[in-house]
Design a protein around this motif. Structure first.
Motif, PDB file in Angstrom:
ATOM      1  N   ARG A   1      16.220  18.310  12.494  1.00  0.00           N
ATOM      2  CA  ARG A   1      16.243  17.903  13.886  1.00  0.00           C
ATOM      3  C   ARG A   1      17.608  17.130  14.077  1.00  0.00           C
ATOM      4  N   GLU A   2      18.030  16.325  13.105  1.00  0.00           N
ATOM      5  CA  GLU A   2      18.867  15.398  13.353  1.00  0.00           C
ATOM      6  C   GLU A   2      20.311  15.913  13.190  1.00  0.00           C
ATOM      7  N   LYS A   3      20.297  17.133  12.731  1.00  0.00           N
ATOM      8  CA  LYS A   3      21.599  17.923  12.543  1.00  0.00           C
ATOM      9  C   LYS A   3      21.893  18.696  13.706  1.00  0.00           C
TER      10      LYS A   3
ATOM     11  N   LEU B   1      20.508  14.267   6.341  1.00  0.00           N
ATOM     12  CA  LEU B   1      19.946  14.493   7.719  1.00  0.00           C
ATOM     13  C   LEU B   1      18.823  15.642   7.786  1.00  0.00           C
ATOM     14  N   SER B   2      17.867  15.391   8.582  1.00  0.00           N
ATOM     15  CA  SER B   2      16.604  16.409   8.870  1.00  0.00           C
ATOM     16  C   SER B   2      17.254  17.432   9.547  1.00  0.00           C
TER      17      SER B   2
ATOM     18  N   ARG C   1      26.646  11.982   4.368  1.00  0.00           N
ATOM     19  CA  ARG C   1      25.457  11.392   5.173  1.00  0.00           C
ATOM     20  C   ARG C   1      24.909  12.792   6.200  1.00  0.00           C
ATOM     21  N   LEU C   2      25.836  13.686   6.125  1.00  0.00           N
ATOM     22  CA  LEU C   2      25.026  14.886   6.845  1.00  0.00           C
ATOM     23  C   LEU C   2      24.080  15.536   5.962  1.00  0.00           C
TER      24      LEU C   2
ATOM     25  N   THR D   1      12.478  26.068  13.122  1.00  0.00           N
ATOM     26  CA  THR D   1      14.058  25.657  13.064  1.00  0.00           C
ATOM     27  C   THR D   1      14.493  26.837  14.430  1.00  0.00           C
TER      28      THR D   1
ATOM     29  N   PRO E   1      22.496  17.786  17.024  1.00  0.00           N
ATOM     30  CA  PRO E   1      23.521  17.293  17.865  1.00  0.00           C
ATOM     31  C   PRO E   1      24.817  17.610  17.170  1.00  0.00           C
ATOM     32  N   TYR E   2      25.003  17.964  15.826  1.00  0.00           N
ATOM     33  CA  TYR E   2      26.058  18.196  15.185  1.00  0.00           C
ATOM     34  C   TYR E   2      26.432  19.770  15.510  1.00  0.00           C
TER      35      TYR E   2
ATOM     36  N   GLU F   1      11.098  21.594  15.244  1.00  0.00           N
ATOM     37  CA  GLU F   1       9.890  20.700  14.672  1.00  0.00           C
ATOM     38  C   GLU F   1       8.936  20.347  15.708  1.00  0.00           C
TER      39      GLU F   1
END
Length: 709
Positions: free
Chosen positions: A262-264, A259-260, A255-256, A294, A266-267, A289
């Motif tokens: 930006r979606e990474k 991810l885009s 699932r990781l 980045t 939070p992790y 983004e």
């Protein structure tokens, strides 16, 4: 693995191997090939390293290294001599034995942006005999803010570029390149045989899989994130645990991977700690983004991260203590906390004024006795005048040092004080008979007492020494090496003989040099032996010291600015303990060695036997010699080795259990140099030189000098 290994692998040709040289001649015939031959400089550098290399290095055949991507061949030392010279400046931050151990470490690096600096730092430090480099990205112009590549590398795989640069640093490295990076299908092969994994990749899913497999194989994982210098160590080799110390909880690598960027975020924040990242990084993450492609990275911070990871891998490779966990090497926080250095205090040297003398003859005798020399200016005596008698005893509160074995040195000091008293009494015409009495059932340090009865007598020879006795002092300044004249040498022998003493004067240059090495080694052992060191350093008195009426004023050590600065290192226990662990510290005796080599002579004063009274009488002779030398304008300094008063192995063992064997050998050589007479004992060693005057004189305490009605 790379198909085109020729794109990053250097070829090495051994000069004494015919088949290699035949192939090398073919390579060298290529048009446009650049030849770099600086072997003579390398050989010269190898010969200059300390300690001098042996023939196995000096005679090692040279090599020619071909770097096809540079169209260049370079002539270099063989692998062993090359490593010895290239890493010589790493010692002793990393000792030779540690370098050998680190050469056996195999390190895998995933991600060659930050990882490029990590790999470079490791190779510069000599860490890792084998490196595996994995990255699927080519060099792009936007990478050149943090990757130490160049424009000519654009479009070339990062791992290949890194391997080329490292090969140019050290052609003998074992390098493997993984230009497709590593993923679930290649992870096992990549990790096989690794000692340490360095994770600097950007893919969260790869990070998770990497840790899962490393944990299964008990391989430690190291990661550095450049913002505020976060360093993360997971000691899977010590104990199993969840990836990232459990900061991400239960996570699905697949699932990781979907991810885009930006979606990474939070992790990434959960890994970095949102409250701990820098203000500018936090603000920048909110712009990813939108106004930024980045998150940002600075090359300077990346280089710092490489240094930090190299330090971690060194510890792991050497088995040094290192916890699993995380910390920060935060340059900005360090800069924010800058403060002015602590005031070292006024170290200007000022001559201590001599106390005013009374006109009373007995007071002048007391003053003279108290001006006598003693080991470390400890002034071990109790000097009392009363009832027509002068008594010189060892003070009740005096505690002898470890090198003052059986208080022999203190008895010598007692004799020097008695000699001064005799000279003053003769000058003031109150000289009477002198006795050195053994105490019934006396124990060190109170086995004898020296007495002088006041009378109306004098001694012209003693009286003539009065002014020289009062101005006598220790002069540790370097000499000019001019030898003593025959008349000066004869005068020293006569001064000892007048007091029934026996001496040996050494003036031969070779013998002085031999003794200089011997005394330097004795000083080294004294510094490296904790109890001897503690007592020696306790003797020093700085300008801001409270107790300045005893001990040795550092201003009287005869040091130049460089020597004085080095003293600040010499008094650090941690530094001396480290040298002791390495069994090094050969520079610790440099000051003594140079002073002895600059001397005109060394004078050994002998005691006639082992009894305390023998050492008292030897002290009288030693003071007579010292005053005589001073009267002739010569500088005098006690230069006694640490073993001077040792009689047997038991005494040597008490001095230094770890080094008593070395002390025994030094003692035997010392006996030979001075041709110690049978039955005689060393009482004192004096260094005599022609030197500029010493303006600082040791102070004296007054509480051990008393006069009764």
């Amino acid at each position: 693995m790379s198909d085109g290994e020729a794109g990053w692998t250097a070829s090495v040709f051994v000069e004494d191997r015919p088949e290699d040289m035949e192939e090398f001649r073919r390579v060298r015939s290529e048009p446009g090939l650049v030849v770099v031959d600086r072997l003579a400089d390398q050989v010269r550098g190898l010969r200059e390293v300390l300690p001098p290399p042996g023939s196995e290095l000096l005679d090692e055949p040279a090599r020619w290294v071909h770097y096809p991507w540079r169209r260049t061949v370079v002539r270099v030392l063989g692998p062993h001599s090359f490593r010895r010279l290239r890493l010589d400046r790493n010692r002793n931050k990393v000792t030779s034995a540690e370098q050998d151990r680190l050469r056996g470490v195999t390190v895998g690096i995933v991600g060659l942006s930050v990882g490029f600096s990590v790999a470079q730092a490791l190779v510069l430090d000599g860490v890792g005999g084998e490196l595996r480099l994995a990255d699927f990205d080519p060099i792009e112009l936007s990478n050149l803010n943090r990757v130490p590549a160049s424009l000519v590398d654009l479009g070339t795989n990062k791992a290949v570029v890194a391997a080329r640069r490292l090969s140019e640093l050290d052609p003998y490295l074992s390098l493997s390149v993984w230009p497709d990076g590593v993923g679930p299908e290649t992870m096992s092969e990549f990790l096989d045989g690794l000692d340490v994994v360095v994770d600097e990749c950007d893919s969260l899913d790869v990070k998770v899989v990497l840790r899962a497999e490393a944990a299964r194989r008990a391989i430690p994982v190291v990661m550095e994130t450049s913002d505020r210098g976060l360093i993360d160590v997971e000691r899977f080799d010590l104990r199993p645990g969840p990836p990232f110390h459990g900061l991400l909880g239960e996570i699905d690598p697949q699932r990781l991977a979907a991810l885009s960027g930006r979606e990474k975020i939070p992790y990434a924040l959960r890994l970095l700690g949102p409250e701990r990242i820098s203000t500018r990084m936090a603000a920048s993450l909110l712009e990813v983004e939108r106004t930024l492609v980045t998150w940002p990275q600075l090359g300077s911070e990346v280089m710092l991260g490489g240094a930090t990871v190299a330090a971690v891998v060194r510890r792991l490779g050497l088995g040094q203590p290192l916890n699993s966990g995380r910390g920060r090497v935060d340059v900005e926080a360090c800069l924010d906390a800058l403060t002015p250095p602590a005031d070292p205090g006024n170290r200007a040297v000022a001559e201590a004024p001599l106390p005013a003398e009374s006109d009373d003859p007995i007071d002048r005798v007391l003053h003279a006795a108290n001006r006598a020399p003693s080991g470390g200016n400890s002034q071990p005596w109790s000097i009392t005048a009363g009832g027509g008698m002068l008594e010189i005893d060892i003070a009740d509160d005096f505690v002898p040092t470890a090198i003052d074995i059986h208080c022999r040195g203190s008895y010598v000091a007692l004799g020097a004080a008695l000699q001064n008293a005799r000279i003053a009494a003769a000058a003031h015409r109150i000289l009477g008979p002198v006795r050195v009495l053994a105490r019934d059932r006396g124990e060190p340090p109170r086995e004898v007492i020296a007495t002088m009865r006041f009378s109306d007598d004098t001694d012209p020879v003693l009286a003539a020494q009065y002014e020289a006795m009062l101005s006598r002092g220790t002069n540790r300044q370097p000499g000019d090496g001019t030898p003593l004249s025959d008349a000066e040498t004869a005068a020293l022998y006569e001064a000892a003989a007048r007091e029934g003493g026996r001496i040996r004067v050494v003036t031969d240059v070779d013998r002085l040099a031999e003794t200089a090495e011997l005394l330097a080694e004795s000083d080294r052992i004294r510094y490296l032996t904790p109890v001897l060191r503690r007592e020696m350093l306790a003797e020093l008195r700085w300008p801001h010291s409270e107790a300045i009426d005893s001990g040795i004023d550092v201003g009287a050590l005869g040091m130049d600015d460089a020597e004085r600065t080095m003293l600040d290192l010499t008094v650090r226990n941690d530094v001396l303990d480290q040298l002791g662990e390495w069994d090094l510290g050969h520079g610790l005796g440099r000051l003594t060695g140079t002073r002895v080599r600059s001397s005109s002579a060394l004078v050994a004063v002998f005691a006639s036997g082992p009894r305390p009274a023998d050492y008292v009488r030897a002290g009288m002779a030693a003071e007579s010699v010292w005053i005589c030398a001073h009267g002739m304008g010569l500088a005098v300094q006690p230069a006694s080795p640490v073993f001077l008063y040792a009689e047997d192995d038991t005494d040597l063992t008490r001095l230094s259990e770890a080094r008593f064997g070395a002390l025994g050998k030094l003692q035997s050589t010392f006996d030979d140099v001075f041709d110690r007479p049978i039955g005689r004992r060393f009482a004192l060693l004096l260094r005599v030189a022609r030197a500029k005057p010493e303006r600082v004189r040791s102070a004296r305490r007054s509480d051990r000098v008393r006069r009764h009605p």
